[in-house]
Scaffold this motif. Sequence first.
Motif, PDB file in Angstrom:
ATOM      1  N   LEU A 106      -4.791  -6.898   6.984  1.00  0.00           N
ATOM      2  CA  LEU A 106      -4.063  -7.540   5.889  1.00  0.00           C
ATOM      3  C   LEU A 106      -4.686  -7.201   4.537  1.00  0.00           C
ATOM      4  O   LEU A 106      -3.975  -6.956   3.555  1.00  0.00           O
ATOM      5  N   GLU A 107      -6.003  -7.199   4.477  1.00  0.00           N
ATOM      6  CA  GLU A 107      -6.674  -6.865   3.221  1.00  0.00           C
ATOM      7  C   GLU A 107      -6.367  -5.430   2.790  1.00  0.00           C
ATOM      8  O   GLU A 107      -6.134  -5.157   1.608  1.00  0.00           O
ATOM      9  N   ALA A 108      -6.373  -4.502   3.751  1.00  0.00           N
ATOM     10  CA  ALA A 108      -6.077  -3.106   3.422  1.00  0.00           C
ATOM     11  C   ALA A 108      -4.638  -2.948   2.932  1.00  0.00           C
ATOM     12  O   ALA A 108      -4.374  -2.198   1.978  1.00  0.00           O
ATOM     13  N   ILE A 109      -3.705  -3.662   3.572  1.00  0.00           N
ATOM     14  CA  ILE A 109      -2.301  -3.585   3.148  1.00  0.00           C
ATOM     15  C   ILE A 109      -2.137  -4.134   1.734  1.00  0.00           C
ATOM     16  O   ILE A 109      -1.480  -3.528   0.882  1.00  0.00           O
ATOM     17  N   GLN A 110      -2.737  -5.306   1.483  1.00  0.00           N
ATOM     18  CA  GLN A 110      -2.623  -5.914   0.150  1.00  0.00           C
ATOM     19  C   GLN A 110      -3.250  -5.019  -0.918  1.00  0.00           C
ATOM     20  O   GLN A 110      -2.696  -4.842  -2.011  1.00  0.00           O
ATOM     21  N   ASP A 114      -1.148  -3.309  -4.045  1.00  0.00           N
ATOM     22  CA  ASP A 114      -1.460  -3.535  -5.455  1.00  0.00           C
ATOM     23  C   ASP A 114      -1.914  -2.256  -6.151  1.00  0.00           C
ATOM     24  O   ASP A 114      -1.596  -2.022  -7.324  1.00  0.00           O
ATOM     25  N   PHE A 115      -2.664  -1.420  -5.434  1.00  0.00           N
ATOM     26  CA  PHE A 115      -3.063  -0.123  -5.981  1.00  0.00           C
ATOM     27  C   PHE A 115      -1.830   0.734  -6.270  1.00  0.00           C
ATOM     28  O   PHE A 115      -1.715   1.363  -7.332  1.00  0.00           O
ATOM     29  N   GLN A 124       6.910  -4.952  -9.201  1.00  0.00           N
ATOM     30  CA  GLN A 124       7.859  -5.573  -8.260  1.00  0.00           C
ATOM     31  C   GLN A 124       8.001  -4.789  -6.967  1.00  0.00           C
ATOM     32  O   GLN A 124       8.745  -5.183  -6.067  1.00  0.00           O
ATOM     33  N   LEU A 125       7.314  -3.663  -6.863  1.00  0.00           N
ATOM     34  CA  LEU A 125       7.463  -2.795  -5.693  1.00  0.00           C
ATOM     35  C   LEU A 125       7.114  -3.553  -4.407  1.00  0.00           C
ATOM     36  O   LEU A 125       6.063  -4.177  -4.303  1.00  0.00           O
ATOM     37  N   LYS A 266     -11.140  -1.840  -6.079  1.00  0.00           N
ATOM     38  CA  LYS A 266     -11.074  -2.881  -7.113  1.00  0.00           C
ATOM     39  C   LYS A 266      -9.841  -3.769  -6.971  1.00  0.00           C
ATOM     40  O   LYS A 266      -9.780  -4.848  -7.561  1.00  0.00           O
ATOM     41  N   PHE A 267      -8.879  -3.352  -6.156  1.00  0.00           N
ATOM     42  CA  PHE A 267      -7.684  -4.166  -5.930  1.00  0.00           C
ATOM     43  C   PHE A 267      -7.845  -5.079  -4.710  1.00  0.00           C
ATOM     44  O   PHE A 267      -6.912  -5.787  -4.334  1.00  0.00           O
TER      45      PHE A 267
END
Length: 416
Positions: A106-110, A114-115, A124-125, A266-267
């Motif tokens: 989940l952290e990698a996806i988020q 955001d990156f 909004q992507l 950083k994201f």
Amino acid sequence: MTRMTMPEFGKPSEAVLAELRARKANDIDWEGGKAPLFVFKASDDVSEMGRAAFFEYFFENALGAGRAFPSVKQMETEVVEMALGLFHAPTGAKGFMSTGGTESILEAIQTCRDFTRAKRGNKQLRGNIVAPESIHPAFDKGARLMDLEVRRIPVRADFRADVIAMEAAIDENTIMVAGSAPCFCYGVIDPLTELAVVAKSKGLWMHVDACVGGYVAPFVKMIGRAIPDFDFSIEGVCSISADLHKFGFCPKPASTVFYRDADMAKFHAFDFNNWPNGRFYTTTICGTRPAGGVAGAWAVFNYLGIEGYKRIATELMGFIDKFKEGVQKIPSMRIVGNPDLSIVAYTSDEIDVFRVAELMQAQGYLPGLLQRPKALHQMMSLVHARACGTYLKNLQAAVDVVREAPRDKAVIDATY
């Protein structure tokens, strides 16, 4: 139904502990090798090292590692740095601990989302993730939480990711390409080098889910086994998830997630300041988390070292070879695909293996099952090695019964 209420008066500690032990009577006998997953063990001494370290930090909260418990922060940093070395990370790569594989994914996806939003200038992507159908359900869990789409693409005949079909599924809304090292279903490592070429050529984030294999594959390679590349040595791999509490043989809960460079990393963190208490900063989805998981991982890494992990890899892969040979000696049984590490699925073209599973369940085993194809499924550690001979004898007996007295349809539940 009558609601359970808290007892008015407490019980003596001995009575409480006795009841706890009694309640375990109907749990699966994992120490006897009868669970196909959930528990991972190398040896008694490694387990005891992890347990002792965990309880040294039983009360500490890893949420406060940065302010209250600098020793926890230092151990976490050292675990991450040691792991980055194992995964051939370039200078500037970053990593974080988490409580498990799902959280790491989940952290990698988020972070990827955001990156990519920042890179494309579109806050909004939503986007989509292109992955083989064998990718872990944690990707779909993350997609549901973040309003993303996961495009699961059928695997090749060898049960590995179909690079050509995955490339065809990519469109302008794709944000991530993902593969496994290995996948939970079949135990095979996807063609990650080829997937990374596709991802890089299209400017996409490439994630490797090494939650299962991350802390065993490097050592299996070191002992001379032919294991496909899976880490940052592959140009184009942006992030990796890897579970310490699986084949790192560390106490639960402990996992890791890594990023190729600081611009990506950083994201990752959650940084919030819009409330009365001031800045709230975490690098996990969870807030409070047990510092024991950090201490246990640090202790096991330092207790075993590279040579200790190589010794375990040698024993584990030697056992897996014998296990696969034993399965294939049973008439009509065959291995699904060509597993790279310690996940093995096995099936039959002649008999209903779910009926075999029912008979194994009657012998006290918790069957691991695949739906496509119908197969028995094991993710094994050294706890299974001691019970290998007994398991194969019981498997042979169950197969013989089904061959002699088949039934139309098994009714066993394939839910994990």
